[in-house]
Design a protein around this motif. Structure first.
Motif, PDB file in Angstrom:
ATOM      1  N   LYS A  23       0.861  -1.198   0.000  1.00  0.00           N
ATOM      2  CA  LYS A  23       0.000   0.000   0.000  1.00  0.00           C
ATOM      3  C   LYS A  23       0.894   1.243   0.000  1.00  0.00           C
ATOM      4  O   LYS A  23       2.042   1.204   0.486  1.00  0.00           O
ATOM      5  CB  LYS A  23      -0.876  -0.011   1.251  1.00  0.00           C
ATOM      6  N   PRO A  24       0.403   2.341  -0.534  1.00  0.00           N
ATOM      7  CA  PRO A  24       1.168   3.592  -0.486  1.00  0.00           C
ATOM      8  C   PRO A  24       1.554   3.943   0.937  1.00  0.00           C
ATOM      9  O   PRO A  24       0.755   3.764   1.865  1.00  0.00           O
ATOM     10  CB  PRO A  24       0.188   4.620  -1.069  1.00  0.00           C
ATOM     11  N   GLY A  25       2.802   4.370   1.110  1.00  0.00           N
ATOM     12  CA  GLY A  25       3.309   4.723   2.428  1.00  0.00           C
ATOM     13  C   GLY A  25       4.043   3.595   3.116  1.00  0.00           C
ATOM     14  O   GLY A  25       4.765   3.831   4.100  1.00  0.00           O
ATOM     15  N   ALA A  26       3.857   2.385   2.632  1.00  0.00           N
ATOM     16  CA  ALA A  26       4.509   1.219   3.235  1.00  0.00           C
ATOM     17  C   ALA A  26       5.962   1.116   2.781  1.00  0.00           C
ATOM     18  O   ALA A  26       6.450   1.926   1.985  1.00  0.00           O
ATOM     19  CB  ALA A  26       3.750  -0.049   2.856  1.00  0.00           C
ATOM     20  N   SER A  27       6.642   0.100   3.311  1.00  0.00           N
ATOM     21  CA  SER A  27       8.023  -0.205   2.931  1.00  0.00           C
ATOM     22  C   SER A  27       8.070  -1.590   2.311  1.00  0.00           C
ATOM     23  O   SER A  27       7.204  -2.438   2.555  1.00  0.00           O
ATOM     24  CB  SER A  27       8.935  -0.187   4.159  1.00  0.00           C
ATOM     25  N   VAL A  28       9.117  -1.818   1.511  1.00  0.00           N
ATOM     26  CA  VAL A  28       9.340  -3.149   0.938  1.00  0.00           C
ATOM     27  C   VAL A  28      10.815  -3.492   1.098  1.00  0.00           C
ATOM     28  O   VAL A  28      11.683  -2.607   1.022  1.00  0.00           O
ATOM     29  CB  VAL A  28       8.921  -3.198  -0.547  1.00  0.00           C
ATOM     30  N   LYS A  29      11.080  -4.758   1.357  1.00  0.00           N
ATOM     31  CA  LYS A  29      12.464  -5.217   1.465  1.00  0.00           C
ATOM     32  C   LYS A  29      12.641  -6.399   0.529  1.00  0.00           C
ATOM     33  O   LYS A  29      11.987  -7.440   0.699  1.00  0.00           O
ATOM     34  CB  LYS A  29      12.787  -5.610   2.908  1.00  0.00           C
ATOM     35  N   VAL A  30      13.511  -6.248  -0.441  1.00  0.00           N
ATOM     36  CA  VAL A  30      13.762  -7.276  -1.448  1.00  0.00           C
ATOM     37  C   VAL A  30      15.104  -7.930  -1.139  1.00  0.00           C
ATOM     38  O   VAL A  30      16.089  -7.241  -0.860  1.00  0.00           O
ATOM     39  CB  VAL A  30      13.774  -6.662  -2.859  1.00  0.00           C
ATOM     40  N   SER A  31      15.148  -9.245  -1.210  1.00  0.00           N
ATOM     41  CA  SER A  31      16.401  -9.954  -0.957  1.00  0.00           C
ATOM     42  C   SER A  31      17.006 -10.469  -2.259  1.00  0.00           C
ATOM     43  O   SER A  31      16.312 -10.657  -3.269  1.00  0.00           O
ATOM     44  CB  SER A  31      16.188 -11.109   0.013  1.00  0.00           C
ATOM     45  N   CYS A  32      18.305 -10.698  -2.205  1.00  0.00           N
ATOM     46  CA  CYS A  32      19.063 -11.120  -3.382  1.00  0.00           C
ATOM     47  C   CYS A  32      20.139 -12.089  -2.883  1.00  0.00           C
ATOM     48  O   CYS A  32      21.117 -11.659  -2.254  1.00  0.00           O
ATOM     49  CB  CYS A  32      19.685  -9.885  -4.037  1.00  0.00           C
ATOM     50  N   LYS A  33      19.926 -13.381  -3.102  1.00  0.00           N
ATOM     51  CA  LYS A  33      20.852 -14.389  -2.579  1.00  0.00           C
ATOM     52  C   LYS A  33      21.837 -14.799  -3.659  1.00  0.00           C
ATOM     53  O   LYS A  33      21.437 -15.203  -4.758  1.00  0.00           O
ATOM     54  CB  LYS A  33      20.087 -15.619  -2.079  1.00  0.00           C
ATOM     55  N   ALA A  34      23.109 -14.697  -3.323  1.00  0.00           N
ATOM     56  CA  ALA A  34      24.169 -15.064  -4.252  1.00  0.00           C
ATOM     57  C   ALA A  34      24.524 -16.540  -4.096  1.00  0.00           C
ATOM     58  O   ALA A  34      24.606 -17.060  -2.985  1.00  0.00           O
ATOM     59  CB  ALA A  34      25.402 -14.206  -4.011  1.00  0.00           C
ATOM     60  N   ASP A  67       6.630   3.903  -7.530  1.00  0.00           N
ATOM     61  CA  ASP A  67       7.635   2.880  -7.208  1.00  0.00           C
ATOM     62  C   ASP A  67       7.258   1.502  -7.744  1.00  0.00           C
ATOM     63  O   ASP A  67       8.020   0.544  -7.578  1.00  0.00           O
ATOM     64  CB  ASP A  67       7.834   2.797  -5.689  1.00  0.00           C
ATOM     65  N   THR A  68       6.089   1.406  -8.369  1.00  0.00           N
ATOM     66  CA  THR A  68       5.709   0.154  -9.018  1.00  0.00           C
ATOM     67  C   THR A  68       6.705  -0.134 -10.130  1.00  0.00           C
ATOM     68  O   THR A  68       6.863   0.659 -11.063  1.00  0.00           O
ATOM     69  CB  THR A  68       4.287   0.231  -9.586  1.00  0.00           C
ATOM     70  N   ALA A  69       7.395  -1.269 -10.031  1.00  0.00           N
ATOM     71  CA  ALA A  69       8.488  -1.561 -10.951  1.00  0.00           C
ATOM     72  C   ALA A  69       8.994  -2.979 -10.701  1.00  0.00           C
ATOM     73  O   ALA A  69       8.631  -3.614  -9.700  1.00  0.00           O
ATOM     74  CB  ALA A  69       9.637  -0.572 -10.762  1.00  0.00           C
ATOM     75  N   ILE A  70       9.854  -3.433 -11.591  1.00  0.00           N
ATOM     76  CA  ILE A  70      10.615  -4.653 -11.346  1.00  0.00           C
ATOM     77  C   ILE A  70      11.976  -4.213 -10.817  1.00  0.00           C
ATOM     78  O   ILE A  70      12.647  -3.384 -11.455  1.00  0.00           O
ATOM     79  CB  ILE A  70      10.769  -5.507 -12.614  1.00  0.00           C
ATOM     80  N   TYR A  71      12.359  -4.773  -9.706  1.00  0.00           N
ATOM     81  CA  TYR A  71      13.624  -4.421  -9.058  1.00  0.00           C
ATOM     82  C   TYR A  71      14.623  -5.559  -9.283  1.00  0.00           C
ATOM     83  O   TYR A  71      14.303  -6.731  -9.083  1.00  0.00           O
ATOM     84  CB  TYR A  71      13.406  -4.183  -7.561  1.00  0.00           C
ATOM     85  N   THR A 100      12.325  -8.727  -9.154  1.00  0.00           N
ATOM     86  CA  THR A 100      11.227  -8.817  -8.190  1.00  0.00           C
ATOM     87  C   THR A 100      10.203  -7.754  -8.530  1.00  0.00           C
ATOM     88  O   THR A 100      10.526  -6.559  -8.530  1.00  0.00           O
ATOM     89  CB  THR A 100      11.739  -8.608  -6.748  1.00  0.00           C
ATOM     90  N   GLN A 101       8.999  -8.174  -8.829  1.00  0.00           N
ATOM     91  CA  GLN A 101       7.916  -7.229  -9.125  1.00  0.00           C
ATOM     92  C   GLN A 101       7.406  -6.639  -7.811  1.00  0.00           C
ATOM     93  O   GLN A 101       7.000  -7.384  -6.913  1.00  0.00           O
ATOM     94  CB  GLN A 101       6.775  -7.926  -9.844  1.00  0.00           C
ATOM     95  N   VAL A 102       7.441  -5.332  -7.701  1.00  0.00           N
ATOM     96  CA  VAL A 102       6.851  -4.624  -6.567  1.00  0.00           C
ATOM     97  C   VAL A 102       5.721  -3.758  -7.109  1.00  0.00           C
ATOM     98  O   VAL A 102       5.931  -2.935  -7.994  1.00  0.00           O
ATOM     99  CB  VAL A 102       7.895  -3.754  -5.833  1.00  0.00           C
ATOM    100  N   THR A 103       4.537  -3.999  -6.593  1.00  0.00           N
ATOM    101  CA  THR A 103       3.355  -3.244  -7.010  1.00  0.00           C
ATOM    102  C   THR A 103       2.840  -2.441  -5.825  1.00  0.00           C
ATOM    103  O   THR A 103       2.636  -2.993  -4.737  1.00  0.00           O
ATOM    104  CB  THR A 103       2.260  -4.184  -7.515  1.00  0.00           C
ATOM    105  N   VAL A 104       2.672  -1.144  -6.045  1.00  0.00           N
ATOM    106  CA  VAL A 104       2.172  -0.266  -4.990  1.00  0.00           C
ATOM    107  C   VAL A 104       0.794   0.230  -5.410  1.00  0.00           C
ATOM    108  O   VAL A 104       0.643   0.916  -6.424  1.00  0.00           O
ATOM    109  CB  VAL A 104       3.110   0.924  -4.747  1.00  0.00           C
ATOM    110  N   SER A 105      -0.201  -0.154  -4.630  1.00  0.00           N
ATOM    111  CA  SER A 105      -1.577   0.208  -4.978  1.00  0.00           C
ATOM    112  C   SER A 105      -2.439   0.231  -3.730  1.00  0.00           C
ATOM    113  O   SER A 105      -2.262  -0.598  -2.834  1.00  0.00           O
ATOM    114  CB  SER A 105      -2.130  -0.799  -5.990  1.00  0.00           C
ATOM    115  N   SER A 106      -3.367   1.180  -3.703  1.00  0.00           N
ATOM    116  CA  SER A 106      -4.279   1.241  -2.562  1.00  0.00           C
ATOM    117  C   SER A 106      -5.433   0.261  -2.749  1.00  0.00           C
ATOM    118  O   SER A 106      -6.235   0.063  -1.831  1.00  0.00           O
ATOM    119  CB  SER A 106      -4.817   2.668  -2.397  1.00  0.00           C
TER     120      SER A 106
END
Lengths: 107, 119
Positions: free
Chosen positions: B13-24, B90-94, B113-119
């Motif tokens: 949701k708008p205003g929230a945070s997202v944490k994306v991980s990347c394992k090598a 911020d909706t995007a592929i990271y 990682t697809q991050v979608t920001v939507s109310s």
């Protein structure tokens, strides 16, 4: 920021054709220029680094040239699997910037 | 083989945070720099910053200063990118991507990682 311009945004060619895709930098970036291939749903893949060096495992039909502000990416003989978007990236200065890409279509 | 495997899609949701991980895998995370890049729908790639997993040093793009944090847990060979105060823009592929030095070519990239920001 350094602007990277790729034109045209799309290009159509036939199997076996020689295809060239240009990329122009808004200022001199020496040879700090890389080329990638992007297929839908897949991660980008490095093809060419430092303007003209072929990345490991990349077919010899791919090549790159140029320095300063004008660069070219070439496929010597287009194959059906080359259907993709190709984009350039500079790392001469931060922020790192990318061209918008040229979508290659097979006739 | 050398590979970067990212965490799954996120819906926020708008205003929230997202944490994306990347394992090598196939190499030690601390031996290389790790960059983050995103691509919004219909847009080009946008560089977000880099992390030195060995020292913890970071360099963020101006557009993300104050809103992004890049970290790593070297014990599990994993890097993270946290983006706060999300908006629909911020909706995007990271993507995470490995670089041999501070700056250079990205090889390999994570799968995105697809991050979608939507109310």
């Amino acid at each position: 920021d350094i602007q990277m311009t790729q034109s045209p945004s799309s290009l159509s060619a036939s199997v076996g054709d020689r295809v060239s895709i240009p990329c122009q930098a808004s200022q001199d970036i020496s040879n700090f220029l890389n080329w990638y291939q992007k297929k839908p749903g897949r991660a980008p893949k490095l093809l060419i680094y430092d303007a003209s060096n072929l990345a490991t495992g990349v077919p010899l039909r791919f090549s790159g040239s140029g320095s300063g502000t004008y660069f070219n990416f070439t496929i010597s003989s287009l194959q059906p699997e080359d259907l993709a978007t190709y984009f350039c990236q500079q790392y001469h200065d931060l922020p790192i910037t990318f061209g918008l890409g040229t979508r290659l279509e097979i006739k | 083989q050398v590979q970067l495997v990212q965490s799954g899609a996120e819906m926020k949701k708008p205003g929230a945070s997202v944490k994306v991980s990347c394992k090598a895998s196939g190499y030690t995370l601390t031996g290389y720099y790790l960059h983050w890049v995103r691509q919004a729908p219909g847009q080009g790639f946008e560089w977000m910053g880099w992390l030195n997993p060995n020292s913890g040093a970071t360099n963020y793009a101006q557009n993300f200063q104050g809103r992004v944090t890049m970290t790593s847990d070297t014990s599990i060979n994993t890097a993270y990118m946290e983006l706060r105060r999300l908006t629909s823009d911020d909706t995007a592929i990271y993507y995470c991507a490995r670089v041999e030095a501070i700056l250079g070519w990205f090889d390999p990239w994570g799968q995105g990682t697809q991050v979608t920001v939507s109310s």
